[in-house]
Design an enzyme around this catalytic site. Structure first.
Site, short mmCIF file in Angstrom:
data_model
loop_
_atom_site.label_atom_id
_atom_site.label_comp_id
_atom_site.label_asym_id
_atom_site.label_seq_id
_atom_site.Cartn_x
_atom_site.Cartn_y
_atom_site.Cartn_z
CG HIS A 157 6.05 -14.91 7.09
ND1 HIS A 157 6.79 -13.88 7.63
CD2 HIS A 157 6.14 -15.95 7.96
CE1 HIS A 157 7.32 -14.29 8.78
NE2 HIS A 157 6.93 -15.54 9.01
CB SER A 278 -16.71 -2.42 -13.38
OG SER A 278 -16.15 -1.70 -14.46
CE LYS A 284 -13.15 -6.25 -11.60
NZ LYS A 284 -12.41 -4.99 -11.67
CD GLU A 291 -12.03 -2.61 -3.25
OE1 GLU A 291 -11.01 -2.42 -3.92
OE2 GLU A 291 -13.17 -2.58 -3.74
#
Ligand code: ARG
Length: 461
Positions: A157, A278, A284, A291
């Site tokens: 969980h 970025s 970044k 992803e």
């Protein structure tokens, strides 16, 4: 020029829009190698049974090899009116050989031809994916010895549950990928069936030898029903399903490592060669590859769904709808292959952030379940022990300390039976050392599994 599939029965040329609408060369050209392999086997068989002379079959083979080179080198010209890869190759053959070329299509149809090509292509595709899966497994197993000193929280969980050695995580992915491999190999048996020679739908009156073709093409069996096999795309759907499940597994891994690479978790540093920056925020280092691996899974699911809907309610046997099987099949294959190609070096190149992982390890009560099991072994019924440890955790939480920092008085306030022996159970190291069951996170169990995996992945394994 009008399409060679328009026989003398037509007295009108096809509408321009029809050619554009019905062509498949724009995507099925990638079957060329398999189409040529199938045609050579067919020609050799035709010579074997006396439909072609040996010289004719040899001429066909040589011309097809030359056509293959043109494809290989990107020199083969596509013409929309030739519709698909099969017609392109056949007309190139006829251009070179005239009447001898016109004999190749004896005893077969494009319906069994496309099925054969797709089976040959899928068989190769399966073999390629299995190798790539082995590569990702090897990357995980390759980390295990070096990471054996790192204890990670296992989650359920998304809440901290129990401690595990980091390799226990790595091998969890190996197991999933192993099932993927076994699914692919199982699917391969159904792919590897010869459909060539069933011709359009009912077979042929030409004295062909299907066993001979099957042997030449390395097929393990010959399809027994011409209607069935010419309509069958189960093998392509099964393969796409197996690919989709691989994508699902990779997306779980990607999601996990995306989380782990955040400042909030700080468990892992991703290899910079596989991260992006970025355009505005100079600090970044983004996990775009992970992803996109997660994102490609959507494409796979979409492709699988396209195939399932494509065959729904199709009457037997071949229907042109089936031409639409290739774009999703190829797309899912390309996507999953690319994901696997990137997964292996990312797995190998990531670094566990030992200090950060260690700092937080005593938070989250990873030892609570082990304490409960100790009390069970002391004779306290499970439900009672569960309740009792829950009360201890509540007490510890209210002071914001780990269980090991509760005083003996605090323990005994909850239950008189608790004594100082409990301190030898508490703490993540002790909790980990307490596991004993097969398949558990017990360090010795994990080491055994690492050994078993090394053996399995070794060239002789
Ligand atoms: N381009 C077709 C396909 O991919 C080949 C088979 C065509 N057969 C036919 N009867 N029109 O499915």
């Amino acid at each position: 020029m009008s399409s060679p599939s328009r026989s003398g029965v037509f007295d009108q040329a096809a509408d321009d829009r029809v050619e554009q609408f019905t062509e498949s060369i724009s995507f099925d050209h990638r079957l060329y190698r398999h189409d040529i392999t199938g045609s050579i086997a067919h020609a050799q068989m035709l010579a074997q049974v006396g439909v072609l002379t040996a010289a004719e079959s040899l001429q066909i083979e040589e011309a097809l090899r030359a056509i293959e080179v043109e494809f290989d080198e990107g020199r083969f010209p596509f013409r929309r009116e030739l519709e698909d890869v099969h017609m392109h190759i056949e007309s190139a053959l006829i251009e070179r050989l005239g009447d001898v070329g016109r004999k190749l299509h004896t005893g077969r149809s494009r319906n069994d031809q496309v099925s054969t090509d797709l089976r040959l292509w899928t068989r190769d595709a399966i073999d390629e994916i299995v190798l790539l899966l082995r590569g990702v497994q090897a990357a995980f197993v390759g980390r295990c010895d070096a990471d054996m000193d790192v204890v990670l929280p296992a989650y359920t969980h998304m809440q901290r549950a129990q401690p595990v050695p980091a390799p226990h995580y790595w091998l969890a992915y190996c197991e999933k990928l192993e099932r993927d491999i076994s699914r692919l190999l199982d699917c391969r048996r159904r792919v590897n069936v010869c459909s060539l020679g069933v011709a359009a739908v009912a077979g042929t009156s030409i004295a062909i030898d299907r066993e001979d073709v099957a042997k030449r093409l390395g097929f393990e069996g010959v399809a027994a029903n011409s209607i069935d096999v010419s309509s069958d795309r189960d093998f392509a759907i099964e393969f796409t399903f197996a690919l989709t499940l691989i994508a699902e597994h990779l997306s779980t891994w990607a999601e996990e490592w995306i989380l782990w690479s955040t400042v909030e978790f700080g468990f892992i540093r991703l290899p910079q060669q596989f991260c992006t920056g970025s355009s505005i925020m100079p600090q970044k280092i983004n996990p775009d590859v992970l992803e996109l691996i997660r994102g490609k899974t959507a494409r796979a699911v979409g492709g699988l769904q396209t195939l399932l809907v494509l065959v729904k309610g199709l009457p037997l046997a071949y229907n042109r709808d089936l031409q639409e099987d290739k774009p999703p099949l190829f797309d899912v294959f390309d996507s999953v292959r690319a994901c696997l190609q990137l997964a292996a070096p990312m797995v190998a190149g990531a670094e566990l952030q030992r200090a950060r992982i260690g700092e937080g390890l005593e938070r989250g009560y990873l030892d609570a379940t082990t304490l409960m099991e100790f009390l069970i072994k002391e004779g306290i019924p499970q439900r009672t022990a569960h309740h009792l440890v829950g009360a201890l955790v509540g007490k510890a939480m209210s002071r914001n300390v780990p269980l090991a920092e509760l005083t003996l008085e605090e323990l005994q306030e909850v239950d008189q039976r608790l004594d100082a022996r409990i301190y030898a159970i508490l703490g993540v190291e002790n909790a980990l050392a307490a596991f004993t069951s097969y398949g558990s996170a017990a360090p010795q169990e994990v080491r055994n599994q690492v050994l078993a995996w090394k053996k399995r992945l070794s060239p002789r394994g």
